[in-house]
Design a protein around this motif. Structure first.
Motif, PDB file in Angstrom:
ATOM      1  N   GLN A   1       0.843  -1.196   0.000  1.00 13.15           N
ATOM      2  CA  GLN A   1       0.000   0.000   0.000  1.00 13.15           C
ATOM      3  C   GLN A   1       0.876   1.243   0.000  1.00 13.15           C
ATOM      4  O   GLN A   1       1.019   1.907  -1.027  1.00 13.15           O
ATOM      5  CB  GLN A   1      -0.910  -0.045   1.235  1.00 13.15           C
ATOM      6  CG  GLN A   1      -1.641   1.221   1.561  1.00 13.15           C
ATOM      7  CD  GLN A   1      -1.722   1.443   3.057  1.00 13.15           C
ATOM      8  OE1 GLN A   1      -1.029   0.804   3.847  1.00 13.15           O
ATOM      9  NE2 GLN A   1      -2.569   2.370   3.460  1.00 13.15           N
ATOM     10  N   GLU A   2       1.502   1.548   1.128  1.00 15.68           N
ATOM     11  CA  GLU A   2       2.388   2.712   1.196  1.00 15.68           C
ATOM     12  C   GLU A   2       3.562   2.563   0.234  1.00 15.68           C
ATOM     13  O   GLU A   2       3.919   3.504  -0.479  1.00 15.68           O
ATOM     14  CB  GLU A   2       2.920   2.890   2.614  1.00 15.68           C
ATOM     15  CG  GLU A   2       1.870   3.271   3.641  1.00 15.68           C
ATOM     16  CD  GLU A   2       2.448   3.282   5.047  1.00 15.68           C
ATOM     17  OE1 GLU A   2       3.691   3.172   5.185  1.00 15.68           O
ATOM     18  OE2 GLU A   2       1.674   3.397   6.007  1.00 15.68           O
ATOM     19  N   SER A   3       4.175   1.387   0.207  1.00 22.38           N
ATOM     20  CA  SER A   3       5.354   1.181  -0.646  1.00 22.38           C
ATOM     21  C   SER A   3       5.001   1.371  -2.115  1.00 22.38           C
ATOM     22  O   SER A   3       5.786   1.944  -2.885  1.00 22.38           O
ATOM     23  CB  SER A   3       5.954  -0.200  -0.413  1.00 22.38           C
ATOM     24  OG  SER A   3       4.984  -1.215  -0.639  1.00 22.38           O
ATOM     25  N   TYR A   4       3.814   0.913  -2.512  1.00 15.44           N
ATOM     26  CA  TYR A   4       3.381   1.096  -3.899  1.00 15.44           C
ATOM     27  C   TYR A   4       3.223   2.582  -4.221  1.00 15.44           C
ATOM     28  O   TYR A   4       3.709   3.071  -5.251  1.00 15.44           O
ATOM     29  CB  TYR A   4       2.073   0.359  -4.149  1.00 15.44           C
ATOM     30  CG  TYR A   4       1.446   0.696  -5.484  1.00 15.44           C
ATOM     31  CD1 TYR A   4       2.016   0.235  -6.669  1.00 15.44           C
ATOM     32  CD2 TYR A   4       0.315   1.502  -5.564  1.00 15.44           C
ATOM     33  CE1 TYR A   4       1.456   0.566  -7.896  1.00 15.44           C
ATOM     34  CE2 TYR A   4      -0.242   1.833  -6.785  1.00 15.44           C
ATOM     35  CZ  TYR A   4       0.331   1.362  -7.947  1.00 15.44           C
ATOM     36  OH  TYR A   4      -0.211   1.698  -9.163  1.00 15.44           O
ATOM     37  N   LEU A   5       2.541   3.311  -3.339  1.00 15.53           N
ATOM     38  CA  LEU A   5       2.309   4.733  -3.598  1.00 15.53           C
ATOM     39  C   LEU A   5       3.606   5.524  -3.610  1.00 15.53           C
ATOM     40  O   LEU A   5       3.810   6.389  -4.474  1.00 15.53           O
ATOM     41  CB  LEU A   5       1.352   5.302  -2.555  1.00 15.53           C
ATOM     42  CG  LEU A   5      -0.098   4.829  -2.661  1.00 15.53           C
ATOM     43  CD1 LEU A   5      -0.899   5.311  -1.460  1.00 15.53           C
ATOM     44  CD2 LEU A   5      -0.735   5.315  -3.959  1.00 15.53           C
ATOM     45  N   ILE A   6       4.498   5.235  -2.670  1.00 17.54           N
ATOM     46  CA  ILE A   6       5.791   5.931  -2.638  1.00 17.54           C
ATOM     47  C   ILE A   6       6.572   5.652  -3.918  1.00 17.54           C
ATOM     48  O   ILE A   6       7.146   6.560  -4.525  1.00 17.54           O
ATOM     49  CB  ILE A   6       6.589   5.517  -1.394  1.00 17.54           C
ATOM     50  CG1 ILE A   6       5.898   6.043  -0.127  1.00 17.54           C
ATOM     51  CG2 ILE A   6       8.027   6.036  -1.468  1.00 17.54           C
ATOM     52  CD1 ILE A   6       6.457   5.449   1.156  1.00 17.54           C
ATOM     53  N   GLY A   7       6.589   4.394  -4.339  1.00 20.08           N
ATOM     54  CA  GLY A   7       7.297   4.034  -5.565  1.00 20.08           C
ATOM     55  C   GLY A   7       6.679   4.668  -6.785  1.00 20.08           C
ATOM     56  O   GLY A   7       7.390   5.179  -7.661  1.00 20.08           O
ATOM     57  N   LEU A   8       5.363   4.666  -6.854  1.00 14.32           N
ATOM     58  CA  LEU A   8       4.661   5.261  -7.995  1.00 14.32           C
ATOM     59  C   LEU A   8       4.922   6.755  -8.072  1.00 14.32           C
ATOM     60  O   LEU A   8       5.213   7.296  -9.150  1.00 14.32           O
ATOM     61  CB  LEU A   8       3.164   4.964  -7.856  1.00 14.32           C
ATOM     62  CG  LEU A   8       2.180   5.419  -8.942  1.00 14.32           C
ATOM     63  CD1 LEU A   8       1.789   6.874  -8.813  1.00 14.32           C
ATOM     64  CD2 LEU A   8       2.672   5.091 -10.345  1.00 14.32           C
ATOM     65  N   LEU A   9       4.834   7.437  -6.930  1.00 10.51           N
ATOM     66  CA  LEU A   9       5.081   8.878  -6.927  1.00 10.51           C
ATOM     67  C   LEU A   9       6.510   9.192  -7.345  1.00 10.51           C
ATOM     68  O   LEU A   9       6.753  10.127  -8.126  1.00 10.51           O
ATOM     69  CB  LEU A   9       4.785   9.445  -5.545  1.00 10.51           C
ATOM     70  CG  LEU A   9       3.298   9.491  -5.151  1.00 10.51           C
ATOM     71  CD1 LEU A   9       3.143   9.768  -3.660  1.00 10.51           C
ATOM     72  CD2 LEU A   9       2.552  10.538  -5.969  1.00 10.51           C
ATOM     73  N   ALA A  10       7.469   8.419  -6.855  1.00 11.59           N
ATOM     74  CA  ALA A  10       8.864   8.628  -7.256  1.00 11.59           C
ATOM     75  C   ALA A  10       9.039   8.402  -8.753  1.00 11.59           C
ATOM     76  O   ALA A  10       9.782   9.136  -9.420  1.00 11.59           O
ATOM     77  CB  ALA A  10       9.784   7.707  -6.464  1.00 11.59           C
ATOM     78  N   PHE A  11       8.361   7.405  -9.279  1.00 10.00           N
ATOM     79  CA  PHE A  11       8.407   7.116 -10.720  1.00 10.00           C
ATOM     80  C   PHE A  11       7.934   8.327 -11.521  1.00 10.00           C
ATOM     81  O   PHE A  11       8.435   8.601 -12.615  1.00 10.00           O
ATOM     82  CB  PHE A  11       7.528   5.904 -11.006  1.00 10.00           C
ATOM     83  CG  PHE A  11       7.556   5.429 -12.429  1.00 10.00           C
ATOM     84  CD1 PHE A  11       8.573   4.605 -12.882  1.00 10.00           C
ATOM     85  CD2 PHE A  11       6.555   5.789 -13.315  1.00 10.00           C
ATOM     86  CE1 PHE A  11       8.591   4.154 -14.204  1.00 10.00           C
ATOM     87  CE2 PHE A  11       6.564   5.352 -14.631  1.00 10.00           C
ATOM     88  CZ  PHE A  11       7.591   4.530 -15.076  1.00 10.00           C
ATOM     89  N   LEU A  12       6.988   9.073 -10.949  1.00  9.24           N
ATOM     90  CA  LEU A  12       6.451  10.252 -11.630  1.00  9.24           C
ATOM     91  C   LEU A  12       7.232  11.525 -11.315  1.00  9.24           C
ATOM     92  O   LEU A  12       6.897  12.590 -11.831  1.00  9.24           O
ATOM     93  CB  LEU A  12       4.986  10.447 -11.248  1.00  9.24           C
ATOM     94  CG  LEU A  12       4.035   9.287 -11.581  1.00  9.24           C
ATOM     95  CD1 LEU A  12       2.621   9.633 -11.139  1.00  9.24           C
ATOM     96  CD2 LEU A  12       4.081   8.932 -13.058  1.00  9.24           C
ATOM     97  N   GLY A  13       8.242  11.409 -10.448  1.00 11.77           N
ATOM     98  CA  GLY A  13       9.081  12.557 -10.137  1.00 11.77           C
ATOM     99  C   GLY A  13       8.780  13.222  -8.810  1.00 11.77           C
ATOM    100  O   GLY A  13       9.414  14.226  -8.469  1.00 11.77           O
ATOM    101  N   VAL A  14       7.814  12.698  -8.054  1.00 12.70           N
ATOM    102  CA  VAL A  14       7.460  13.269  -6.754  1.00 12.70           C
ATOM    103  C   VAL A  14       8.213  12.486  -5.677  1.00 12.70           C
ATOM    104  O   VAL A  14       7.827  11.371  -5.315  1.00 12.70           O
ATOM    105  CB  VAL A  14       5.944  13.206  -6.493  1.00 12.70           C
ATOM    106  CG1 VAL A  14       5.601  13.861  -5.153  1.00 12.70           C
ATOM    107  CG2 VAL A  14       5.176  13.872  -7.630  1.00 12.70           C
ATOM    108  N   VAL A  15       9.283  13.062  -5.185  1.00 12.16           N
ATOM    109  CA  VAL A  15      10.151  12.355  -4.239  1.00 12.16           C
ATOM    110  C   VAL A  15      10.051  12.901  -2.817  1.00 12.16           C
ATOM    111  O   VAL A  15      10.556  12.288  -1.872  1.00 12.16           O
ATOM    112  CB  VAL A  15      11.619  12.378  -4.705  1.00 12.16           C
ATOM    113  CG1 VAL A  15      11.772  11.616  -6.011  1.00 12.16           C
ATOM    114  CG2 VAL A  15      12.114  13.820  -4.874  1.00 12.16           C
ATOM    115  N   ASP A  16       9.402  14.050  -2.655  1.00  9.57           N
ATOM    116  CA  ASP A  16       9.191  14.620  -1.327  1.00  9.57           C
ATOM    117  C   ASP A  16       7.855  14.106  -0.806  1.00  9.57           C
ATOM    118  O   ASP A  16       6.805  14.717  -1.015  1.00  9.57           O
ATOM    119  CB  ASP A  16       9.206  16.154  -1.416  1.00  9.57           C
ATOM    120  CG  ASP A  16       9.182  16.826  -0.041  1.00  9.57           C
ATOM    121  OD1 ASP A  16       8.893  16.131   0.948  1.00  9.57           O
ATOM    122  OD2 ASP A  16       9.448  18.042   0.024  1.00  9.57           O
TER     123      ASP A  16
END
Length: 202
Positions: free
Chosen positions: A155-170
């Motif tokens: 859940q959290e790991s998927y969202l964090i990874g997905l956001l990073a993939f899109l350039g959102v790292v903060d």
């Protein structure tokens, strides 16, 4: 400044993730007076899941299906809202070890090659730069790092990874877990999460 507030729990007022996401939004309204808040209740008004008709339309095929046309316009609005936002607040409960399907349907509309990410010779590159994200996470069991069930957390790991993939790292996760393990544990988890929200700074 614009904040995009997404909720995906089907539990309405009984939802802990909705309580947390609303508090995170309120905290940002205090920190940034005048901030514009765009709200999407993905559970109340979900996008359709992708179909062959969607894929055909994405590749330029005309459609005379009013339902598909309206849904494509909704997906376009999702994208416009995300691109225009500086802060993203995602209410994301854990359902069956992952995220609710309406939230996945939203992701399928905004994770678009050439718009929010691109493929390069050195690998994928996220195109959503200089945005902050806050995940309001709620789950009945305990799945955080070090717990016996940690390997089942998608859940959290998927969202964090997905956001990073899109350039959102903060990305900041505000978590209330163990909610189904008893009333005292639930109250304590929510109290800790609210304390974390109160500590959010500009």
């Amino acid at each position: 400044m614009q904040l995009l507030h997404l909720d995906s729990s089907v539990l309405g007022a009984a939802s802990v993730s909705r309580q947390l996401s609303a508090e995170i939004v309120a905290r940002h309204q205090t920190l940034h007076p005048g901030i514009r808040v765009v709200v999407r209740d993905l559970a109340a008004d979900p996008a359709l899941h992708l179909s062959s008709a969607h894929m055909a339309a994405f590749h330029g095929a005309p459609t005379d299906d009013a339902t598909i046309t309206a849904d494509l316009l909704k997906g376009n609005a999702y994208m416009d809202e995300l691109v225009a936002s500086d802060i993203l607040v995602i209410g994301a409960p854990m359902y069956n070890l992952s995220i609710p399907t309406p939230l996945k349907a939203w992701i399928d509309r905004i994770a678009v090659a050439g718009t929010t990410f691109r493929y390069t010779a050195t690998g994928p590159e996220g195109l959503l730069k200089n945005k902050k994200a806050f995940i309001a996470s709620a789950r009945g069991g305990v799945y955080s790092a070090g717990s016996p069930a940690a390997a089942l957390e998608h859940q959290e790991s998927y969202l964090i990874g997905l956001l990073a993939f899109l350039g959102v790292v903060d990305v900041t996760v505000v978590r209330a877990e163990g909610l189904a393990t008893g009333p005292q544990a639930k109250d304590a988890a929510i109290s800790r999460a609210f304390a974390d929200i109160a500590a959010i700074s500009a």
